[in-house]
Design a protein around this motif. Sequence first.
Motif, PDB file in Angstrom:
ATOM      1  N   ALA A  57      13.227  -7.229  -7.428  1.00  0.00           N
ATOM      2  CA  ALA A  57      12.869  -6.064  -6.838  1.00  0.00           C
ATOM      3  C   ALA A  57      11.539  -6.315  -6.002  1.00  0.00           C
ATOM      4  O   ALA A  57      11.817  -6.081  -4.740  1.00  0.00           O
ATOM      5  N   VAL A  58      10.822  -7.196  -6.486  1.00  0.00           N
ATOM      6  CA  VAL A  58       9.655  -7.554  -5.935  1.00  0.00           C
ATOM      7  C   VAL A  58       9.688  -8.553  -4.795  1.00  0.00           C
ATOM      8  O   VAL A  58       9.218  -8.251  -3.595  1.00  0.00           O
ATOM      9  N   ALA A  59      10.805  -9.435  -5.073  1.00  0.00           N
ATOM     10  CA  ALA A  59      10.933 -10.585  -4.089  1.00  0.00           C
ATOM     11  C   ALA A  59      11.876  -9.793  -2.963  1.00  0.00           C
ATOM     12  O   ALA A  59      11.639 -10.157  -1.640  1.00  0.00           O
ATOM     13  N   TRP A  60      12.797  -8.713  -3.130  1.00  0.00           N
ATOM     14  CA  TRP A  60      13.641  -8.352  -2.178  1.00  0.00           C
ATOM     15  C   TRP A  60      12.361  -7.532  -1.309  1.00  0.00           C
ATOM     16  O   TRP A  60      12.569  -7.501   0.110  1.00  0.00           O
ATOM     17  N   ARG A  61      11.466  -6.781  -1.972  1.00  0.00           N
ATOM     18  CA  ARG A  61      10.460  -6.287  -0.904  1.00  0.00           C
ATOM     19  C   ARG A  61       9.676  -7.070  -0.111  1.00  0.00           C
ATOM     20  O   ARG A  61       9.309  -6.920   1.132  1.00  0.00           O
ATOM     21  N   MET A  62       9.292  -8.127  -0.723  1.00  0.00           N
ATOM     22  CA  MET A  62       8.569  -9.344   0.198  1.00  0.00           C
ATOM     23  C   MET A  62       9.300  -9.747   1.212  1.00  0.00           C
ATOM     24  O   MET A  62       8.750  -9.938   2.293  1.00  0.00           O
ATOM     25  N   GLN A  63      10.677 -10.208   0.942  1.00  0.00           N
ATOM     26  CA  GLN A  63      11.341 -10.426   2.186  1.00  0.00           C
ATOM     27  C   GLN A  63      11.843  -9.519   2.983  1.00  0.00           C
ATOM     28  O   GLN A  63      11.833  -9.631   4.464  1.00  0.00           O
ATOM     29  N   GLU A  64      11.754  -8.042   2.469  1.00  0.00           N
ATOM     30  CA  GLU A  64      12.116  -6.906   3.599  1.00  0.00           C
ATOM     31  C   GLU A  64      10.871  -6.835   4.604  1.00  0.00           C
ATOM     32  O   GLU A  64      10.971  -6.737   5.868  1.00  0.00           O
ATOM     33  N   ARG A  65       9.719  -7.143   3.979  1.00  0.00           N
ATOM     34  CA  ARG A  65       8.403  -7.288   4.893  1.00  0.00           C
ATOM     35  C   ARG A  65       8.614  -8.345   5.922  1.00  0.00           C
ATOM     36  O   ARG A  65       8.103  -8.120   6.971  1.00  0.00           O
ATOM     37  N   CYS A  66       9.106  -9.582   5.510  1.00  0.00           N
ATOM     38  CA  CYS A  66       9.143 -10.710   6.386  1.00  0.00           C
ATOM     39  C   CYS A  66      10.294 -10.486   7.631  1.00  0.00           C
ATOM     40  O   CYS A  66      10.108 -10.948   8.474  1.00  0.00           O
ATOM     41  N   HIS A  67      11.492 -10.084   6.860  1.00  0.00           N
ATOM     42  CA  HIS A  67      12.686 -10.095   7.620  1.00  0.00           C
ATOM     43  C   HIS A  67      12.763  -8.731   8.301  1.00  0.00           C
ATOM     44  O   HIS A  67      13.766  -8.647   9.310  1.00  0.00           O
ATOM     45  N   GLY A  68      12.314  -7.835   7.722  1.00  0.00           N
ATOM     46  CA  GLY A  68      12.809  -6.386   7.947  1.00  0.00           C
ATOM     47  C   GLY A  68      13.678  -5.969   7.074  1.00  0.00           C
ATOM     48  O   GLY A  68      14.226  -6.489   6.568  1.00  0.00           O
ATOM     49  N   GLY A  69      13.846  -4.588   6.991  1.00  0.00           N
ATOM     50  CA  GLY A  69      14.628  -3.835   6.153  1.00  0.00           C
ATOM     51  C   GLY A  69      16.211  -3.718   6.595  1.00  0.00           C
ATOM     52  O   GLY A  69      16.780  -4.092   7.580  1.00  0.00           O
ATOM     53  N   LEU A  70      16.794  -2.793   5.682  1.00  0.00           N
ATOM     54  CA  LEU A  70      18.485  -2.302   6.003  1.00  0.00           C
ATOM     55  C   LEU A  70      18.123  -1.524   7.371  1.00  0.00           C
ATOM     56  O   LEU A  70      17.138  -0.742   7.415  1.00  0.00           O
ATOM     57  N   PRO A  71      19.161  -1.603   7.993  1.00  0.00           N
ATOM     58  CA  PRO A  71      19.379  -0.681   9.208  1.00  0.00           C
ATOM     59  C   PRO A  71      19.422   0.854   8.601  1.00  0.00           C
ATOM     60  O   PRO A  71      19.711   1.119   7.528  1.00  0.00           O
ATOM     61  N   PRO A  72      18.957   1.801   9.635  1.00  0.00           N
ATOM     62  CA  PRO A  72      19.000   3.175   8.909  1.00  0.00           C
ATOM     63  C   PRO A  72      20.080   3.747   8.472  1.00  0.00           C
ATOM     64  O   PRO A  72      20.074   4.699   7.484  1.00  0.00           O
TER      65      PRO A  72
END
Length: 193
Positions: free
Chosen positions: A81-96
């Motif tokens: 979960a932490v890795a997901w969040r870190m990658q989300e900050r770098c790449h952007g999250g899921l579309p709304p």
Amino acid sequence: MAAAQRPRISFRPAKERESAHQRGPEGRRNVLPHGSLGVVARESLAGLAMMSPPQLRAEWRRLHRGRLLPDGLSADLVCRAVAWRMQERCHGGLPPARVRELARLAKQICDGGAIELEREWTVKPGTRLVRQWRGRTYRVLALDHGFQFEDRNYSSLTPIAREITGAAWSGPRFFGLKRRTGQNLVARDDDEA
């Protein structure tokens, strides 16, 4: 023989990062560059595997401000979960739209335990699609791999709709399988028609 300890990775904002110039024992920066990708980001992700459960929980709290860590998660799931969040900050999250769909499914699970998935339309082989257009009735037969219309085979419904109307139509929409709002309709099997 004791395993070698990797340097602790700190995740500091860019302003602190530039002023502190902290480096680990191997001379590498111990930060995650927010909004950028690179070697440091990959090393930060790799460093998660070396963190203890209390360190992972602290990292969760830092990345998910205001959200509590769910009870019962293993260290492996917290790390993911932490890795997901870190990658989300770098790449952007899921579309709304995807976030809304996931929230809808989560609510269904909480409410009743079962979920209703919205699926793409599928037509079983043998299904006959019937459409009236400008006073004439058109019939299309669904095959294992495509459709049959006027003794000719087509790979999709769109060229059939184009041939009937003379305009660029969506085949599934023309035959009533898909509404404009994205809701799918169920086609009737040949023996029910």
